[in-house]
Design an enzyme around this catalytic site. Structure first.
Site, PDB file in Angstrom:
ATOM      1  N   GLN A 169       0.813  -1.219   0.000  1.00  0.00           N
ATOM      2  CA  GLN A 169       0.000   0.000   0.000  1.00  0.00           C
ATOM      3  C   GLN A 169       0.842   1.262   0.000  1.00  0.00           C
ATOM      4  OE1 GLN A 169       0.118  -2.321   2.438  1.00  0.00           O
ATOM      5  NE2 GLN A 169      -0.187  -1.422   4.478  1.00  0.00           N
ATOM      6  N   ASN A 192       0.756  -7.569  -5.325  1.00  0.00           N
ATOM      7  CA  ASN A 192      -0.476  -8.228  -5.738  1.00  0.00           C
ATOM      8  C   ASN A 192      -0.826  -7.768  -7.149  1.00  0.00           C
ATOM      9  OD1 ASN A 192      -1.916  -5.758  -5.563  1.00  0.00           O
ATOM     10  ND2 ASN A 192      -2.561  -6.161  -3.451  1.00  0.00           N
ATOM     11  N   THR A 221       0.895 -11.926  -6.490  1.00  0.00           N
ATOM     12  CA  THR A 221      -0.093 -12.728  -5.770  1.00  0.00           C
ATOM     13  C   THR A 221      -1.496 -12.442  -6.299  1.00  0.00           C
ATOM     14  OG1 THR A 221      -0.259 -11.056  -4.005  1.00  0.00           O
ATOM     15  CG2 THR A 221       1.343 -12.831  -3.709  1.00  0.00           C
ATOM     16  N   GLY A 223      -4.519 -13.782  -4.688  1.00  0.00           N
ATOM     17  CA  GLY A 223      -5.520 -14.221  -3.727  1.00  0.00           C
ATOM     18  C   GLY A 223      -5.719 -15.721  -3.780  1.00  0.00           C
ATOM     19  N   ASP A 254       0.900 -10.714   4.100  1.00  0.00           N
ATOM     20  CA  ASP A 254       2.076 -10.767   4.973  1.00  0.00           C
ATOM     21  C   ASP A 254       2.423 -12.215   5.326  1.00  0.00           C
ATOM     22  OD1 ASP A 254       2.278  -7.968   5.015  1.00  0.00           O
ATOM     23  OD2 ASP A 254       0.848  -7.829   6.654  1.00  0.00           O
TER      24      ASP A 254
END
Length: 303
Positions: A169, A192, A221, A223, A254
């Protein structure tokens, strides 16, 4: 050998909204947005990227060393990490400042709205990476104060410590030139899918081109779908692991990164590292809070 975890320590206030944000936010009225969500459940948890990664890495049997800043209200967090056996020699406690605070609302589709107060995290740049980094196996630059991320990345490169760049973020804080500098210094990049698009857009590149470089891998990534592993312009999908329940996505990324670091510490192949990360994400999402999940003893036996 230890893994240095540069990132935030925070208190997370986590609430659940038993509806969908999309049903409450009207696109044609976004210019006068004024919404309120009834949240029947509320919890306060230990959080922050560095703390979350360290928690899971320690549970795996790794050696996390946290580099982060706490506020004057951080005594309980510091004591908890010490009790868990986490190395906190590089944790700075700042007077006249609160520990970073994240206020997170999750809807029934696991979408999240977060308000974040950086507090003591803004002082993390005062901590220096040890330049005799011979006892460090690997490091990660996770979301943190802007100055801290810039300084610690440069210091890790100077110390010859390979590191994962994980902007998370914090990515919107940096322009294309700054992101290129991070990537040039890093050994691996993990983001992500949303962050991957933003990173490529700001750098004026794409994932295939980004991975055709000195980087050992770009890990994206996805999900529940797992992750894409980009190496020298080629991509492999590493399938996700079904979760026993979907309760709270906070900290799943994380947990994944803890698995990645655990494997990198041990010289594993990247496929094996990210497969472990996928398992950990599935375990974490089945538990409320970012630092409450327990790991089964046979987690890595068949990897």
């Amino acid at each position: 050998m230890p893994a240095l975890i540069c990132g935030s320590l925070a208190f997370d206030t986590i609430a659940n909204f038993n509806g969908r944000f999309a049903q409450q936010i009207l696109p044609e009225q976004i210019h006068i947005l004024n919404v309120s969500f009834l949240v029947p459940t509320l919890r306060r948890e230990f959080g922050g990227c560095a703390g979350n990664i360290a928690y899971t890495l320690k549970a795996l049997g790794g050696e996390p060393r946290v580099m982060a800043a706490l506020g004057e209200d951080g005594d309980k967090y510091l004591a908890r990490m010490r009790q868990q056996g986490i190395d906190v020699r590089h944790v700075l406690q700042v007077e006249d400042s609160y520990t970073a605070q994240a206020h997170i609302i999750t809807d029934q589709d696991n979408n999240q709205i977060t308000a974040f107060h950086p507090g003591a995290m803004s002082h993390a740049g005062q901590i220096d990476v040890p330049q005799d980094g011979k006892d460090l196996a690997v490091a990660i630059i996770a979301p943190d104060g802007r100055d801290a991320m810039l300084r610690h990345a440069a210091q890790l490169q100077q110390a010859g410590v390979p590191f994962v760049f994980d902007p998370g973020q914090g990515l919107p804080m940096f322009d294309g030139e700054e992101l290129r500098a991070f990537v040039d210094q890093a050994t691996w990049v993990t983001v992500n899918d949303y962050e991957a698009r933003m990173l490529c857009e700001r750098m004026g590149t794409d994932l295939a081109t980004l991975s055709r470089s000195h980087l050992k891998a770009v890990i994206v990534t996805l999900g529940a779908e797992g992750c894409d592993l980009w190496i020298q312009g080629e991509v492999r999908r590493i399938d996700g692991v079904p979760a026993s329940a979907v309760l709270d996505p906070t900290g799943c990324g994380d947990a994944f990164r803890a698995g990645l670091l655990f494997g990198l510490e041990r010289g594993w192949a990247l496929d094996r590292c990210v497969s472990l990360g996928n398992r950990l994400g599935a375990i974490k999402i089945a538990c409320h809070g970012p630092q409450n999940h327990q790991l089964p003893p046979a987690l890595i036996e068949d990897l």
